[in-house]
Scaffold this active site. Structure first.
Site, mmCIF file in Angstrom:
data_model
loop_
_atom_site.group_PDB
_atom_site.id
_atom_site.type_symbol
_atom_site.label_atom_id
_atom_site.label_comp_id
_atom_site.label_asym_id
_atom_site.label_seq_id
_atom_site.Cartn_x
_atom_site.Cartn_y
_atom_site.Cartn_z
ATOM 1 N N ALA A 99 2.683 -7.396 -8.485
ATOM 2 C CA ALA A 99 1.761 -6.396 -7.954
ATOM 3 C C ALA A 99 0.343 -6.945 -7.911
ATOM 4 O O ALA A 99 -0.089 -7.640 -8.825
ATOM 5 C CB ALA A 99 1.794 -5.152 -8.831
ATOM 6 N N ILE A 100 -0.395 -6.683 -6.824
ATOM 7 C CA ILE A 100 -1.821 -7.007 -6.797
ATOM 8 C C ILE A 100 -2.566 -5.747 -7.223
ATOM 9 O O ILE A 100 -3.073 -5.658 -8.334
ATOM 10 C CB ILE A 100 -2.289 -7.456 -5.401
ATOM 11 C CG1 ILE A 100 -1.468 -8.671 -4.949
ATOM 12 C CG2 ILE A 100 -3.770 -7.823 -5.443
ATOM 13 C CD1 ILE A 100 -1.892 -9.227 -3.610
ATOM 14 N N ASP B 284 -9.109 -5.450 -1.487
ATOM 15 C CA ASP B 284 -8.293 -6.154 -0.511
ATOM 16 C C ASP B 284 -9.179 -6.770 0.548
ATOM 17 O O ASP B 284 -10.270 -6.300 0.806
ATOM 18 C CB ASP B 284 -7.303 -5.193 0.151
ATOM 19 C CG ASP B 284 -6.260 -4.712 -0.836
ATOM 20 O OD1 ASP B 284 -5.710 -5.568 -1.540
ATOM 21 O OD2 ASP B 284 -6.015 -3.500 -0.895
ATOM 22 N N SER C 52 -3.071 -15.470 2.158
ATOM 23 C CA SER C 52 -2.130 -15.351 1.057
ATOM 24 C C SER C 52 -0.690 -15.301 1.579
ATOM 25 O O SER C 52 0.172 -16.069 1.156
ATOM 26 C CB SER C 52 -2.462 -14.094 0.252
ATOM 27 O OG SER C 52 -1.477 -13.825 -0.696
ATOM 28 N N THR D 241 7.591 -6.811 -5.731
ATOM 29 C CA THR D 241 9.030 -7.058 -5.720
ATOM 30 C C THR D 241 9.453 -7.880 -6.937
ATOM 31 O O THR D 241 10.503 -7.625 -7.537
ATOM 32 C CB THR D 241 9.419 -7.772 -4.411
ATOM 33 O OG1 THR D 241 9.142 -6.884 -3.330
ATOM 34 C CG2 THR D 241 10.880 -8.140 -4.394
ATOM 35 N N SER E 106 -0.996 -2.647 -6.689
ATOM 36 C CA SER E 106 0.014 -1.583 -6.654
ATOM 37 C C SER E 106 0.733 -1.465 -7.999
ATOM 38 O O SER E 106 0.592 -2.330 -8.848
ATOM 39 C CB SER E 106 1.024 -1.897 -5.550
ATOM 40 O OG SER E 106 1.830 -2.985 -5.945
ATOM 41 N N LYS F 161 -2.384 1.036 2.685
ATOM 42 C CA LYS F 161 -3.349 -0.066 2.720
ATOM 43 C C LYS F 161 -3.933 -0.184 4.125
ATOM 44 O O LYS F 161 -5.133 -0.363 4.287
ATOM 45 C CB LYS F 161 -2.678 -1.380 2.300
ATOM 46 C CG LYS F 161 -3.656 -2.531 2.253
ATOM 47 C CD LYS F 161 -3.013 -3.818 1.749
ATOM 48 C CE LYS F 161 -2.818 -3.804 0.266
ATOM 49 N NZ LYS F 161 -2.311 -5.105 -0.244
ATOM 50 N N SER G 127 5.701 -11.790 -4.730
ATOM 51 C CA SER G 127 4.578 -11.784 -5.664
ATOM 52 C C SER G 127 4.738 -10.632 -6.638
ATOM 53 O O SER G 127 5.563 -9.745 -6.467
ATOM 54 C CB SER G 127 3.283 -11.632 -4.890
ATOM 55 O OG SER G 127 3.315 -10.428 -4.182
ATOM 56 N N GLY H 27 0.806 -1.204 0.000
ATOM 57 C CA GLY H 27 0.000 0.000 0.000
ATOM 58 C C GLY H 27 0.841 1.255 0.000
ATOM 59 O O GLY H 27 0.307 2.357 -0.058
#
Lengths: 509, 509
Positions: A211-212, A271, A279, A218, A214, A303, A209, A183
């Site tokens: 980006a969801i 979210d 997760s 990374t 964002s 977030k 992971s 976030g």
């Protein structure tokens, strides 16, 4: 004598790759007038099972009414083709897909019945099998959103998500890990932390992971520096050699259900506390981690918006970790403004390289956060005494040891490369003189996404100011980077529609 | 001198009808390597605006990687083609679709912020415009499911749904209407009620929906007898001539948002108290009705399972009606078992014809329910004194007046036809001797749907028994009707998997 009736034996059709990319949802293109369609009673949007001799998948029917397919053919979308591992002209048979029975538990949840351990397992298995359509996935994700899951439900979902994928074993008593709840645009501490921790002799096989919701995850950022789609074998050899790695979690099939859910959460920009905990913890367990530090930035536009919610989330993370046998520690950090200068994969990668190189442009806030987190992990791993972790972490950067380790890890993953530059840029000026008093992280993140991040790796924003900085009217606040003029223009339009993204307060005389 | 740079002026492509039926979601097929895709930064699943000189729509991108399209072409799915009213080879331009801003109110609702009158309006307008993707619709529907909407939210949604469509005016002080909350297979009273009410001199221009989660809606059933896709002009002339009609609501564009939501609710098999109230009342207001009787069947396997929930629903319906200026009366009825013999469009149509004809096979329970409802409406319309309505309604059937009126209405709508018969049937025997003690309406409805209803109009179930009937082991309980052998087999398989659909209790000696 031949039978004049319709031939009953031809219940197969020949597969053809249509070359149509429908994203993840597998689609099958069928002629409306083909025998199989008529005899089985298929319709547009029917969910059907497509089977070859060796494999079968569930796909959604799109009806074809023209001659782009012959009467003997059915077409498959790219995702259907991949999942079925089909070959051109291969025979396939078709039947109505059994309705995903576990959807009745999702409906039950919507009407107020909590998930049981069994229903969580059934749902997660059906999702992993591809039995859920996109709208069913959207309904499940929504049914879990906000704070709708109890601790028991979260633990059940987490266990089910671990069980449906592979689990790694590093042959080490202690395996360190970290996670940031996110976030906060630009908060890309992980690559720096892994370099520090591995340089200190601990094991840190990091799976990250994409980006969801964002502008960069990374994995997206690291991908501009080195390959992250590592096979398990490669990951293992990198970690054996260097003590750490930074790989994309999805490529090693840890918690595959989570990867499917993430796509829907992303499309909905939604979210969920429970999904978030399941997760994070499921990925950590599956990755074989034993000690996990979780960074929770708190800020009105981060977030996690409040201390209260942060504490609630921390409790769920720690409890769920405990229930599944790992040590989880949480850390609250300041979530008021973006971290570093860059927002977007390549721009964040540049910041990381500058910090690791002790470059004078390297953002101090990013360095400070990375060493705080790494310091906690060094203490959890007992290579630094209590209270001394941060100092040791700081030393690993200033001595150059972290940079050496980072280069070695990238080399082992397939080579260190230079992040790309965007073809189109646009400076955004302050517009008036004063002090930068407020930055809306959500609008900033959305802006970077509209500019093309993370799909376009060099796209995003490059910040030139921090909260409290004095600016003149023509001081550039940030630069928008884009790979396509359409996206640049779209970001500019969005910014014009949202003038409150950054506030400049006039100085009192 | 010509500019060697990429030509900037060609930002249009030529439309081609792909002949691919993707159901309602509009899809655009674009070559991945076309100039527009690259310059705009479109991706698979991008939501984009497609504009011709006169119209524009929002569509979801599917990427094409083969030569099924030329470099100058883009393809449209059938629904995109229809919505855009495109012609072959027409020029079109493309841009990123503005994200539906109202989705932030949906997210807010999921996190706990109620809809305001303004946010309800914005959401309903965006849905009507086609700005929501299927998964966004699924999330919205789920966020409203169960009992998540307050009375104020329901009223706001209802008002918004009325405002986004057309509203009819019949030039009459009193316009009668009815609705059944559903969940009871075969409960097809409407055509009989309209015939009785119109034969009694009241105005009843009935618009009905297609099935949501049931094997048949009134529109589906009536369509096997007479055209129901009436234009507003036709509807008006039918009602002027006969005092009543039975049309499909969707064809006159009343509450268009509701029709979009119904498709998603159907795919998710999900009901919502608030959506139900908004759907019913908005359609009634839009249809110009002033007096509405709502039948609420109650039973453990009906849509409304308890008296408590029935009363809550009734209160919401009455309050919402009141807030929008119409009189709503509710009626609770027995929801323990299917009504009549047939379940599925054509089979239910047969039952209706038998009741109206005073045929000795005509199901008594259907007749009784229809006259109860019609009787209430006759009292609301003041053509029968209090307590005398049912008797008058019964007389309208036995005298043949209702049948004459029904035929006249069908003739005015385009002619009365004979419902079709299914090509495939399968008898299901009791399997043991005893008394029919329980019928699971939900399993029975699902069975009829798997047999093909309502898409296949002659498909469904024909019941031969009622609760309390004595049966032998080989007594047929019901017959499955199907238009395709695949669907028949699928229904049989489902029945084998769900042996508890009907219980036979052995008689005590």
């Amino acid at each position: 004598m031949s039978d004049p009736a319709e031939p009953k034996t031809i219940n197969y059709l020949l597969l053809r790759r249509m070359g149509i990319d429908t994203h993840q949802e597998p689609v099958i293109y069928m002629r409306q007038d083909c025998y199989v369609c008529r005899s089985e009673g298929f319709d547009a949007q029917s969910r059907i099972t497509v089977s070859t001799g060796t494999r079968s998948i569930i796909a959604t029917v799109n009806m074809v009414t023209t001659d782009i397919l012959s009467h003997q053919e059915v077409g498959l979308s790219e995702s259907a083709w991949r999942r079925l591992q089909a070959t051109e002209g291969e025979k396939a048979t078709f039947s109505h897909a059994k309705p995903a029975e576990s959807m009745s538990s999702v409906r039950g949840k919507i009407y107020g019945t909590p998930f049981s351990s069994q229903s969580a397992t059934e749902i997660v298995n059906d999702i992993t099998d591809g039995s859920y359509s996109d709208i069913q996935l959207a309904s499940f994700v929504t049914s879990c959103a906000g704070s709708r899951l109890s601790t028991n439900e979260i633990i059940s979902l987490t266990e089910a998500m671990v069980a449906c994928g592979s689990k790694l074993d590093w042959g080490s008593q202690q395996v360190m890990d970290k996670h940031c709840v996110g976030g906060l645009p630009g908060n890309r501490t992980t690559p720096i932390v892994v370099a520090i921790v591995a340089a200190s002799g601990l094991i840190m096989p990091k799976t990250s992971s994409r980006a969801i919701t964002s502008p960069a995850g990374t994995a997206d950022t690291m991908e501009t520096l080195t390959p992250v789609n590592l096979s398990l074998k490669t990951m293992r050899s990198v970690v054996e050699k260097e003590g750490g790695c930074i790989a994309w979690g999805g490529s090693v099939s840890l918690s595959p259900a989570d990867d499917i859910l993430i796509r829907i959460e992303k499309a909905l920009d939604l979210d969920s506390e429970g999904q978030l905990v399941a997760s994070v913890i499921s990925k950590k367990i599956a990755a074989g981690s034993t000690d996990v530090l979780i960074d929770i930035p708190i800020g009105v536009t981060a977030k996690v918006r409040s201390q209260n919610y942060g504490r609630k989330l921390a409790k769920q993370l720690i409890k769920t970790g405990e229930a599944l046998g790992i040590t989880v520690k949480t850390l609250f950090s300041d979530g008021l403004q973006p971290v570093g200068h860059g927002i977007g994969p390549a721009l964040e990668a540049r910041d990381i390289l500058q910090v690791l190189n002790n470059h004078h442009h390297g953002p101090q806030d990013l360095r400070d956060r990375a060493t705080t987190i790494a310091g906690e992990i060094l203490e959890m791993g007992k290579v630094a005494p209590q209270g001394q972790g941060k100092r040791l972490a700081e030393h690993k950067i200033s001595s150059g040891e972290a940079w050496v380790k980072f280069q070695a890890i990238c080399e082992a993953q397939g080579g260190l490369k230079t992040p790309p530059n965007a073809a189109y840029t646009h400076d955004v000026a302050a517009g008036k003189a004063g002090i930068v008093s407020y930055i809306n992280n959500r609008v900033i993140a959305k802006l970077a996404k509209l500019a093309g991040a993370p799909a376009a790796p060099s796209a995003g924003l490059d910040f030139h100011v921090k909260l409290g900085d004095k600016v003149c009217s023509d001081t550039p606040l940030f630069t928008i980077h884009s790979e396509a003029p359409g996206e640049l223009q779209y970001a500019i339009n969005f910014l014009n529609d949202h003038p409150g993204a950054i506030s400049i307060e006039e100085e009192s005389i």
